[in-house]
Design a protein around this motif. Sequence first.
Motif, PDB file in Angstrom:
ATOM      1  N   ILE A 252     -12.151  -2.376   3.572  1.00  9.31           N
ATOM      2  CA  ILE A 252     -10.745  -2.568   3.967  1.00  9.31           C
ATOM      3  C   ILE A 252     -10.560  -4.070   4.166  1.00  9.31           C
ATOM      4  CG2 ILE A 252      -8.983  -2.049   5.712  1.00  9.31           C
ATOM      5  CD1 ILE A 252     -10.712   0.318   6.629  1.00  9.31           C
ATOM      6  N   THR A 253      -9.470  -4.615   3.660  1.00  9.35           N
ATOM      7  CA  THR A 253      -9.218  -6.041   3.906  1.00  9.35           C
ATOM      8  C   THR A 253      -8.478  -6.188   5.232  1.00  9.35           C
ATOM      9  OG1 THR A 253      -7.047  -6.039   2.863  1.00  9.35           O
ATOM     10  CG2 THR A 253      -8.946  -6.477   1.412  1.00  9.35           C
TER      11      THR A 253
ATOM     12  N   ILE B 149      -6.696   5.474   5.088  1.00  5.60           N
ATOM     13  CA  ILE B 149      -7.332   4.481   5.966  1.00  5.60           C
ATOM     14  C   ILE B 149      -7.155   4.881   7.429  1.00  5.60           C
ATOM     15  CG2 ILE B 149      -7.312   2.050   6.700  1.00  5.60           C
ATOM     16  CD1 ILE B 149      -6.589   1.264   3.857  1.00  5.60           C
TER      17      ILE B 149
ATOM     18  N   LEU C  68     -14.629  -4.406  10.074  1.00 10.29           N
ATOM     19  CA  LEU C  68     -14.496  -4.590   8.622  1.00 10.29           C
ATOM     20  C   LEU C  68     -15.867  -4.646   7.948  1.00 10.29           C
ATOM     21  CD1 LEU C  68     -11.482  -7.085   8.430  1.00 10.29           C
ATOM     22  CD2 LEU C  68     -11.478  -4.594   8.282  1.00 10.29           C
TER      23      LEU C  68
ATOM     24  N   CYS D 146     -17.163  -1.119   7.777  1.00  9.97           N
ATOM     25  CA  CYS D 146     -16.463  -0.350   6.734  1.00  9.97           C
ATOM     26  C   CYS D 146     -17.044  -0.677   5.356  1.00  9.97           C
ATOM     27  CB  CYS D 146     -14.968  -0.653   6.738  1.00  9.97           C
ATOM     28  SG  CYS D 146     -14.125  -0.074   8.208  1.00  9.97           S
ATOM     29  N   ARG D 147     -17.293  -1.967   5.126  1.00  9.78           N
ATOM     30  CA  ARG D 147     -17.893  -2.381   3.833  1.00  9.78           C
ATOM     31  C   ARG D 147     -19.234  -1.694   3.637  1.00  9.78           C
ATOM     32  NH1 ARG D 147     -15.872  -7.451   5.030  1.00  9.78           N
ATOM     33  NH2 ARG D 147     -17.845  -8.160   5.923  1.00  9.78           N
TER      34      ARG D 147
ATOM     35  N   MET E 254       0.842  -1.191   0.000  1.00  6.81           N
ATOM     36  CA  MET E 254       0.000   0.000   0.000  1.00  6.81           C
ATOM     37  C   MET E 254       0.887   1.256   0.000  1.00  6.81           C
ATOM     38  SD  MET E 254      -2.974   0.730   2.799  1.00  6.81           S
ATOM     39  CE  MET E 254      -2.636  -0.848   3.539  1.00  6.81           C
TER      40      MET E 254
ATOM     41  N   GLN F  17      -4.913  -5.206   4.814  1.00  7.98           N
ATOM     42  CA  GLN F  17      -4.702  -3.745   4.815  1.00  7.98           C
ATOM     43  C   GLN F  17      -4.749  -3.204   6.248  1.00  7.98           C
ATOM     44  OE1 GLN F  17      -7.883  -2.768   2.056  1.00  7.98           O
ATOM     45  NE2 GLN F  17      -6.400  -1.968   0.587  1.00  7.98           N
ATOM     46  N   LEU F  18      -5.696  -3.736   7.033  1.00 13.82           N
ATOM     47  CA  LEU F  18      -5.819  -3.272   8.411  1.00 13.82           C
ATOM     48  C   LEU F  18      -4.538  -3.577   9.188  1.00 13.82           C
ATOM     49  CD1 LEU F  18      -7.986  -1.974  10.266  1.00 13.82           C
ATOM     50  CD2 LEU F  18      -8.543  -4.269  11.046  1.00 13.82           C
TER      51      LEU F  18
ATOM     52  N   VAL G 117      -1.860  -1.126   8.239  1.00 11.57           N
ATOM     53  CA  VAL G 117      -2.050   0.200   8.840  1.00 11.57           C
ATOM     54  C   VAL G 117      -1.634   0.178  10.310  1.00 11.57           C
ATOM     55  CG1 VAL G 117      -3.767   1.931   9.502  1.00 11.57           C
ATOM     56  CG2 VAL G 117      -3.852   0.920   7.229  1.00 11.57           C
TER      57      VAL G 117
ATOM     58  N   GLN H  12      -2.536   5.949   0.635  1.00  8.36           N
ATOM     59  CA  GLN H  12      -3.597   5.014   1.006  1.00  8.36           C
ATOM     60  C   GLN H  12      -3.542   4.706   2.522  1.00  8.36           C
ATOM     61  OE1 GLN H  12      -6.142   3.999  -0.351  1.00  8.36           O
ATOM     62  NE2 GLN H  12      -6.567   1.810  -0.207  1.00  8.36           N
TER      63      GLN H  12
END
Length: 181
Positions: A50-51, A9, A40, A43-44, A1, A54-55, A58, A5
């Motif tokens: 966010i996958t 996030i 998650l 968020c969707r 990422m 990805q979380l 971050v 990005q």
Amino acid sequence: MDEKQLVRISKFLSKYLRHEPESLGLTLAIGGWVKVDDLLAACRKKNFPITKEQLKEVVEKNSKKRFSFDTTGAEIRANQGHSIDVDLELEPKPPPVVLYHGTAQKNLESIMTIGLQKMARHHVHLSKDITTATNVGARHGKPIVLAVDAEAMHKAGFTFYCSDNGVWLADDVPAQYLKKI
Ligand code: HQG
């Protein structure tokens, strides 16, 4: 990422894990925790998918370590910076001899009159070093840094906490313990 990005996030998570979880349909448990799966899913639903990977990225790479997973990895929280009422279950801890607070020049007169107040947050935020404090202050205008006589405050019975990401927190700092550097 890429960095952009990551920041995008991180800002999204800060908003909902610190300030308005209810507008994402979430409730923070004691400690500020939410289930990763609930987050998650929320968020969707908000069209900000966010996958899990990805979380994790971050949480690991965030510049200020703003978020943590619990030991099982099933729950996540913001380490500090909340404006909503949440018990972070922080343990009081003896502070270093000196701490620093960065602010804007325009706030100085008021601060030296009534001391540092927590304003919209849970605590007054203090830094271990001058560089960090300068960066915090620059968010508000022309930065200045105040040294906090944390040792004297501690001796006088004030309580300090240290968040998981190394930010020192206090309920307030009376002006007598502050010195502009
Ligand atoms: C000021 C960021 C006038 C205070 C940073 C500050 C930090 C007064 C502002 C974290 C005052 C509040 C916190 C008084 C305090 N009169 N002004 N009596 N008492 N103030 O943002 O410390 O990116 O709530 O000096 O890195 O700037 O969110 O606090 O200028 O760690 O992770 O009122 O936020 O982290 O501003 O920043 P803030 P802060 P994050």
